[in-house]
Design an enzyme around this catalytic site. Structure first.
Site, PDB file in Angstrom:
ATOM      1  N   LYS A  65       0.838  -1.188   0.000  1.00 50.62           N
ATOM      2  CA  LYS A  65       0.000   0.000   0.000  1.00 50.62           C
ATOM      3  C   LYS A  65       0.885   1.254   0.000  1.00 50.62           C
ATOM      4  O   LYS A  65       2.035   1.132   0.396  1.00 50.62           O
ATOM      5  CB  LYS A  65      -0.957  -0.013   1.192  1.00 50.62           C
ATOM      6  N   HIS A  98      -6.315  -0.296   6.737  1.00 52.97           N
ATOM      7  CA  HIS A  98      -6.206  -1.048   7.995  1.00 52.97           C
ATOM      8  C   HIS A  98      -7.515  -1.068   8.789  1.00 52.97           C
ATOM      9  O   HIS A  98      -7.989  -2.129   9.197  1.00 52.97           O
ATOM     10  CB  HIS A  98      -5.108  -0.459   8.883  1.00 52.97           C
TER      11      HIS A  98
HETATM   12  C1  BG6 Z   1       1.310   2.217   7.779  1.00 53.16           C
HETATM   13  C2  BG6 Z   1       1.089   3.691   7.685  1.00 53.16           C
HETATM   14  O1  BG6 Z   1       0.513   1.545   6.836  1.00 53.16           O
HETATM   15  O2  BG6 Z   1       0.943   1.768   9.072  1.00 53.16           O
HETATM   16  C3  BG6 Z   1       1.887   4.424   8.754  1.00 53.16           C
HETATM   17  O3  BG6 Z   1       1.486   4.152   6.412  1.00 53.16           O
HETATM   18  C4  BG6 Z   1       1.579   3.858  10.112  1.00 53.16           C
HETATM   19  O4  BG6 Z   1       1.612   5.814   8.736  1.00 53.16           O
HETATM   20  C5  BG6 Z   1       1.721   2.344  10.110  1.00 53.16           C
HETATM   21  O5  BG6 Z   1       2.499   4.425  11.044  1.00 53.16           O
HETATM   22  C6  BG6 Z   1       1.242   1.758  11.416  1.00 53.16           C
HETATM   23  O6  BG6 Z   1       1.566   0.401  11.461  1.00 53.16           O
HETATM   24  P1  BG6 Z   1       1.818  -0.328  12.850  1.00 53.16           P
HETATM   25  O7  BG6 Z   1       1.993  -1.758  12.475  1.00 53.16           O
HETATM   26  O8  BG6 Z   1       3.059   0.291  13.441  1.00 53.16           O
HETATM   27  O9  BG6 Z   1       0.618  -0.053  13.667  1.00 53.16           O
END
Ligand code: BG6
Length: 481
Positions: A142, A234
């Site tokens: 993504k 997400h």
């Molecule tokens: C990514 C985003 O997809 O997910 C980021 O682009 C974000 O901005 C990250 O910080 C968060 O992932 P995790 O696994 O650290 O919660």
């Protein structure tokens, strides 16, 4: 099963920050199939050994428990190779094909860890070079597009070269152990399913809170914002896992068909409902985890007058028989009070309370971060004797303790699945496009709205309007309950 894994963007952030540590963990735990080669591809000239030294050095930034010692790295490094490529040059793809064909591994995984604007070019070139036979899969990171039209355009090019089963779209949240456990909780136990509906559930909240700001990614983030960065993918993927019907089998398409139905059942936004049901915010200077931090507009590579949202809270509904009228609240933001990701399922209150004192409704908390676990909040009698009061208690399950030796991180899981050809945890193009279709009216309404995002202090839980949004229904966010 032998495999070749090609990492386009082999010197980039994603490769050394996430993919290499994940591959190393899989290797360390003996989960990576034997006979694998990992080929990093990037623009500059360097030898295999120089690349190995580069990765070795980058491991210094990785959490100590996940860092290889010298002997482990020496063994892992034998898998690593490097190749210079100009991604616009057909001859370089022919060269890559020669390298891969010389061995004919059972599986070839082409991981595009590059900027997404290169996906169409790379896919078209891969197709022209014949790097799309049935043993080949392509993995796309993504963000896939910045709206529906651009996502469709990428998907069209990808589909002209690879079949749907060969194109693996990553949403790394689907690889998180807690998300696997969500499926297990719902479809591996008979306990919750009868309650998993509007008759028993009052509302559901999904919070993906981060303490970090935009860091070095100011330019990317300023073009993207929280809705595109976290909600379109997400948060919506989590919502589908919570709200989907039980699939007939655990096959990838059976699962993804059900997730798609949820996305299609989401209440569409109108310009009026965006104003009412969506809150956007942008952080101002504040204190996070005891340290002073600058506001978003003072971050590097961010426009001084940016209207980019770093926080979103919204209310939606899944319009079907199971969920009619049950609010789903989604919230995500940077520079919030802490790094915390959880789903809270708030059950309805008892219909006829017979005990004196406070009666709190049950809730189930599915924790994704910082640790993954489950909490079931119940009411219990405190003390003994007549007239005893009820008090809230919780049953806590810590997955790290329950399965200490078997934890697999998000990217590790997804990379192993990509190599093995297991598609369950990858997003199908129709899911991804439907998610864009749903968020697009919000983007449109915001573009027309002169008021811009609401300020919030770094280290808080976002603008007050986010609390007001949920208070309107007589509810409160988890930390206010
Ligand atoms: C990514 C985003 O997809 O997910 C980021 O682009 C974000 O901005 C990250 O910080 C968060 O992932 P995790 O696994 O650290 O919660």
């Amino acid at each position: 099963m032998s495999f070749d894994l090609v990492l386009f963007g082999g010197t980039g952030d994603l490769t050394w920050r996430k993919l290499m540590p994940a591959l190393f963990q899989a290797f360390r735990h003996g989960k990576l199939p034997e006979g694998g080669r990992i080929l990093a591809v990037a623009r500059d000239e360097r030898s295999d050994d120089a690349y190995r030294a580069f990765i070795r050095e980058r491991f210094e930034d990785v959490d100590e428990s996940k860092r290889p010692n010298a002997e482990e790295f020496a063994r892992f490094a034998e898998l690593l190779h490097y190749r210079r490529m100009d991604l616009s040059q057909p001859a370089d793809y022919a060269g890559l094909r020669g390298w891969l064909d010389a061995r004919q591994a059972d599986t070839v995984v082409l991981f595009l860890a590059t900027s997404p604007h290169l996906f169409p070019v790379i896919c078209a070139q891969l197709g022209a070079a014949g790097l799309n036979d049935e043993r080949t899969r392509v993995v796309l990171e993504k963000p896939l597009g910045h709206d529906l039209a651009s996502a469709q355009q990428i998907n069209r090019v990808v589909a002209s070269v690879f079949s749907e089963a060969q194109a693996l779209r990553i949403d790394h949240y689907l690889g998180k152990p807690a998300v696997q456990n969500l499926s297990a909780l719902r479809f591996g136990n008979a306990l919750f399913e009868p309650l998993w509906r509007r008759e028993s559930i009052a509302n559901i909240q999904i919070t993906l809170a981060e303490a970090i700001g935009v860091g070095t990614r100011g330019d990317f983030y300023d073009r993207t914002g929280a809705l595109r960065d976290m909600v379109q993918n997400h948060a919506l993927q989590l919502l589908t896992m919570i709200a989907m019907e039980p699939p007939p089998t655990s096959d990838a398409d059976a699962l993804r068909d059900e997730k798609l139905k949820v996305l299609k059942s989401l209440k569409p936004f109108t310009p009026e409902s965006v104003g009412r049901d969506v809150v956007r915010g942008q952080y101002r200077a504040g204190t996070v985890e005891g340290k002073p931090v600058p506001g978003y507009l003072d971050e590097a590579k961010v426009q001084a007058d940016s209207r980019c949202e770093t926080f979103v809270a919204l209310r939606t509904e899944v319009q079907n028989w199971r969920w009619a009228g049950v609010p789903f609240y989604l919230r995500t933001g940077k520079r919030l009070a802490g790094r915390e990701a959880h789903i809270v399922v708030n059950f309805r209150e008892v219909p006829h309370p017979i005990f004196p004192g406070a009666n709190r409704a049950n809730k189930l908390v599915i924790k994704l971060q910082p640790e993954d676990g489950l909490e079931l909040h119940l009411m219990a009698a405190k003390g003994s004797g007549p007239g005893e009061l009820l008090a809230p208690v919780s049953l806590d399950l810590d997955f790290d303790k329950a399965f200490p030796s078997d934890r697999v991180g998000g990217y590790e899981r997804l990379l192993l699945d990509a190599i093995a050809g297991r598609l369950n945890l990858f997003v199908r193009s129709d899911e991804q496009e439907q998610a864009w279709r749903w968020v697009e009216p919000v983007l449109d309404a915001w573009a027309r709205d002169p008021s811009g995002p609401r300020p919030y202090t770094a280290g808080s839980w976002g603008p007050a309007a986010a609390s007001a949004l949920i208070a309107r229904d007589g509810c409160a966010w988890a930390e206010e309950q």
